[in-house]
Design a protein around this motif. Structure first.
Motif, PDB file in Angstrom:
ATOM      1  N   ASP A 161      18.053 -35.751  31.385  1.00  0.00           N
ATOM      2  CA  ASP A 161      17.853 -34.306  31.248  1.00  0.00           C
ATOM      3  C   ASP A 161      18.083 -33.578  32.560  1.00  0.00           C
TER       4      ASP A 161
ATOM      5  N   GLU B 255      23.437 -41.690  15.201  1.00  0.00           N
ATOM      6  CA  GLU B 255      23.573 -40.513  16.059  1.00  0.00           C
ATOM      7  C   GLU B 255      24.954 -39.871  15.965  1.00  0.00           C
TER       8      GLU B 255
ATOM      9  N   LEU C  95      27.235 -34.041  27.856  1.00  0.00           N
ATOM     10  CA  LEU C  95      26.566 -35.183  27.237  1.00  0.00           C
ATOM     11  C   LEU C  95      25.393 -35.654  28.094  1.00  0.00           C
ATOM     12  N   ASN C  96      24.405 -36.188  27.419  1.00  0.00           N
ATOM     13  CA  ASN C  96      23.231 -36.726  28.096  1.00  0.00           C
ATOM     14  C   ASN C  96      23.407 -38.226  28.266  1.00  0.00           C
TER      15      ASN C  96
ATOM     16  N   LYS D 193      28.327 -41.189  22.260  1.00  0.00           N
ATOM     17  CA  LYS D 193      28.737 -40.131  21.339  1.00  0.00           C
ATOM     18  C   LYS D 193      30.142 -39.612  21.623  1.00  0.00           C
TER      19      LYS D 193
ATOM     20  N   GLU E 212      23.282 -31.536  25.488  1.00  0.00           N
ATOM     21  CA  GLU E 212      22.392 -32.447  24.771  1.00  0.00           C
ATOM     22  C   GLU E 212      21.176 -32.731  25.634  1.00  0.00           C
TER      23      GLU E 212
ATOM     24  N   THR F 180      24.758 -36.168  15.511  1.00  0.00           N
ATOM     25  CA  THR F 180      24.674 -35.322  16.707  1.00  0.00           C
ATOM     26  C   THR F 180      26.059 -35.017  17.251  1.00  0.00           C
TER      27      THR F 180
ATOM     28  N   ILE G  42      21.211 -28.856  22.089  1.00  0.00           N
ATOM     29  CA  ILE G  42      21.088 -29.751  20.945  1.00  0.00           C
ATOM     30  C   ILE G  42      20.163 -30.892  21.343  1.00  0.00           C
ATOM     31  N   ARG G  43      19.075 -31.056  20.593  1.00  0.00           N
ATOM     32  CA  ARG G  43      18.150 -32.168  20.849  1.00  0.00           C
ATOM     33  C   ARG G  43      18.349 -33.201  19.759  1.00  0.00           C
ATOM     34  N   SER G  44      19.030 -34.289  20.112  1.00  0.00           N
ATOM     35  CA  SER G  44      19.433 -35.275  19.118  1.00  0.00           C
ATOM     36  C   SER G  44      18.244 -35.914  18.429  1.00  0.00           C
TER      37      SER G  44
ATOM     38  N   MET H 251      27.819 -31.292  17.632  1.00  0.00           N
ATOM     39  CA  MET H 251      28.286 -30.827  18.940  1.00  0.00           C
ATOM     40  C   MET H 251      29.767 -30.487  18.894  1.00  0.00           C
TER      41      MET H 251
ATOM     42  N   GLN I  40      17.023 -34.349  25.793  1.00  0.00           N
ATOM     43  CA  GLN I  40      16.092 -35.273  25.153  1.00  0.00           C
ATOM     44  C   GLN I  40      14.732 -34.630  24.905  1.00  0.00           C
TER      45      GLN I  40
END
Length: 547
Positions: free
Chosen positions: A220, A432, A212-213, A138, A245, A435, A266-268, A439, A247
């Motif tokens: 997480d 995605e 970012l995740n 992302k 971000e 997302t 934010i949960r994509s 963000m 999960q």
């Protein structure tokens, strides 16, 4: 063993420590050896009463001549006398060794410093920058959007801190975002949740922080640790909004509640699911969402309203509220929200091969089909390849059954969208990228979070594509202000329109109110409205859905 250390051992230990201290220590040793050699030879020449051109050398003159011969070997060409020549030769040889060693040390020192800079471990000196922590696919879309948002700023900057090589990060970003416009990109190597590494990126001086995740089992956990590290650096002062971000929904709720709203989660997975659910009923609506969420064109802004001033907005406009409680779905079981008063949910235990898809499509009549992307245990390329293969089988089954089914598919990499052969059955692929767009928007204005939450929530007002015939006389030029007035009379807000022409589908958001538009029977108006408005329009236009 005797613990006593001799003087020789102590001197050796001291010498080894100074030599291992780096270039500086070795240069000091070379300088000391050179000075000692010049001093000793000059002292011997002065004691021996060495003469040049019949004149006896004093100690200062011998010191000066020895120093010249150390720096320039050609100086000894005119020396006379065996003793003086021997002393000069000794000093010259020592000088050649010292100078050559010094040049090598300086070259290595400069190379080491450049290598250290390339490692990206030096603190940044930016202020008011957007800080991105971590690395995921992302990041390219986020940087691209922030670059567009910063076009009106002369000295904007983006700082990226991730556990990757600095040169590699800059190369990858430059390849995907070749034009940074007025924005300066700074990359640093480090672990975002390590306080020492995090301090390199100067989060306390940033205007916003995006975490970012990285995905996987520890994705997480790393985001939570990075969030806590940021709050530790910020202290009591919330100097910058933090958008992360997550999960798992349970982790996101715990992080928001535990930080008392200091972290925006934010949960994509939920975000893409909500957009996909709306797009599958209304083909082409994803373009409207993208136009609304990106920085290229018109976006959502807040305007301060003076107290007591009367505005003509309808009373039905959605209130900003938090979403209802989140249902945690166990990986081993399928949980369906209750009650399901207007929908029937059936789970078919089938594989996604060609034969099964043809069998299911032949048995049922579907208005909409949704192909979701499986992230578990697969790379991004593998997951997208599986979706694309499923789409090919699904399209073949739909063509064979002769049904008019709209297909919506989820892809992780936006570049894979162009790989899917577009047909005339209304397929649209959701990636995605949405997302990343949200963000990026929240990093510029964190107050938009409840607006996006309400806009994508299943309750309240949503975006709809309503046939243009509900607002105007099709085929005739109409001012967009008249369309806005017609929508308002229906309890809706007209945001733009969608037209179909020879080049494809075009979405226009927030046109000028005095703009004349000519919409046909196949064109739609993009409105923000309640479910009742969509039901009436759907029934009048003959739209039904079965997914």
């Amino acid at each position: 063993m005797n613990g006593h250390r001799t003087l020789r051992q102590r001197l050796k230990y001291w010498f080894e420590n100074t030599m291992s201290s780096g270039t500086k220590g070795m240069i000091l040793w070379l300088a000391g050896v050179t000075v000692a050699l010049i001093f000793v030879v000059s002292l011997i020449e002065a004691i021996a009463r060495v003469s040049i051109d019949g004149k006896e050398l004093s100690f200062p003159e011998a010191l000066w001549l020895s120093m010249l011969r150390t720096m320039d070997p050609g100086t000894m060409g005119g020396d006379e006398g065996a003793f003086f020549r021997a002393a000069s030769l000794l000093v010259t040889i020592g000088g050649v060794l010292v100078v050559s060693s010094l040049i090598g040390l300086l070259a290595n020192g400069i190379a080491d410093k450049l290598a250290e800079l390339r490692r990206g471990r030096s603190p940044v000196m930016e202020s008011g920058h957007t800080l991105i922590l971590g690395w995921s696919p992302k990041i390219y879309a986020i940087i691209s959007e922030l670059t567009t948002a910063n076009e009106n700023q002369r000295h904007a900057s983006i700082v990226v801190l991730a556990p990757l090589d600095k040169d590699e990060m800059q190369h990858d970003i430059s390849a995907r975002v070749p034009d940074m416009k007025t924005t300066r990109l700074v990359c640093r190597t480090g672990v975002p949740y390590e306080l020492i590494d995090l301090d390199i990126a100067q989060p306390a001086r940033a205007k916003s922080v995006i975490v970012l995740n990285t995905g996987g089992i520890d994705g997480d956990a790393e985001v939570v640790k990075t969030s806590l590290a940021l709050l530790h650096i910020f202290g009591d002062s919330r100097v910058a909004p933090v958008i992360v971000e997550i999960q798992k929904a349970s982790v996101g709720v715990a992080l928001e509640e535990g930080t008392q709203g200091a972290i925006t989660v934010i949960r994509s997975v939920d975000l893409i699911a909500k957009v996909t659910a709306q797009v599958c009923r209304q083909p082409g609506l994803s373009q409207g969402y993208q136009e609304l969420f990106d920085f290229d064109g018109d976006e959502i802004y807040f305007q301060e309203v003076r107290q007591g001033h009367v505005h003509g907005y309808p009373q039905w406009l959605p209130h900003i509220r938090r979403s209802p409680t989140t249902r945690i779905i166990d990986r081993e079981n399928l949980a369906v929200p209750q009650p399901l008063s207007n929908i029937e949910c059936r789970v078919l235990d089938r594989t996604l091969d060609r034969a099964s898809l043809h069998e299911v499509v032949a048995e049922e009549r579907f208005d909409h089909a949704v192909v979701l992307c499986d992230r578990d245990g697969l790379t991004e390329a593998q997951a997208d390849a599986r979706v694309l293969l499923t789409l090919l089988h699904l399209r073949s089954a739909i063509d064979e059954a002769g049904t008019d089914t709209n297909i919506v598919a989820e892809l992780l990499d936006e570049r894979d969208v162009d790989l899917f052969p577009q047909g005339d059955s209304g397929e649209f692929i959701v990636s995605e990228r949405l997302t990343a767009l949200i963000m990026a928007q929240l990093s510029e204005n964190n107050e938009l979070a409840p607006v996006f939450e309400d806009l994508l929530d299943e309750a309240g007002s949503e975006l709809y594509l309503i046939p243009a015939a509900n607002y105007l006389q099709t085929g005739q030029a109409t001012g967009f202000a008249d369309i806005v007035a017609a929508a308002r009379s229906r309890g809706e807000v007209a945001l733009g329109y969608q037209v179909t022409n020879e080049t494809g589908v075009e979405v226009v958001i927030n046109p000028r109110k005095d703009r004349l538009v000519t919409l046909g029977e196949a064109d739609c108006v993009i409105v923000l409205g309640e479910e009742f408005a969509w039901d009436s329009a759907a029934s009048s236009s003959g739209v039904g859905s079965r997914s």
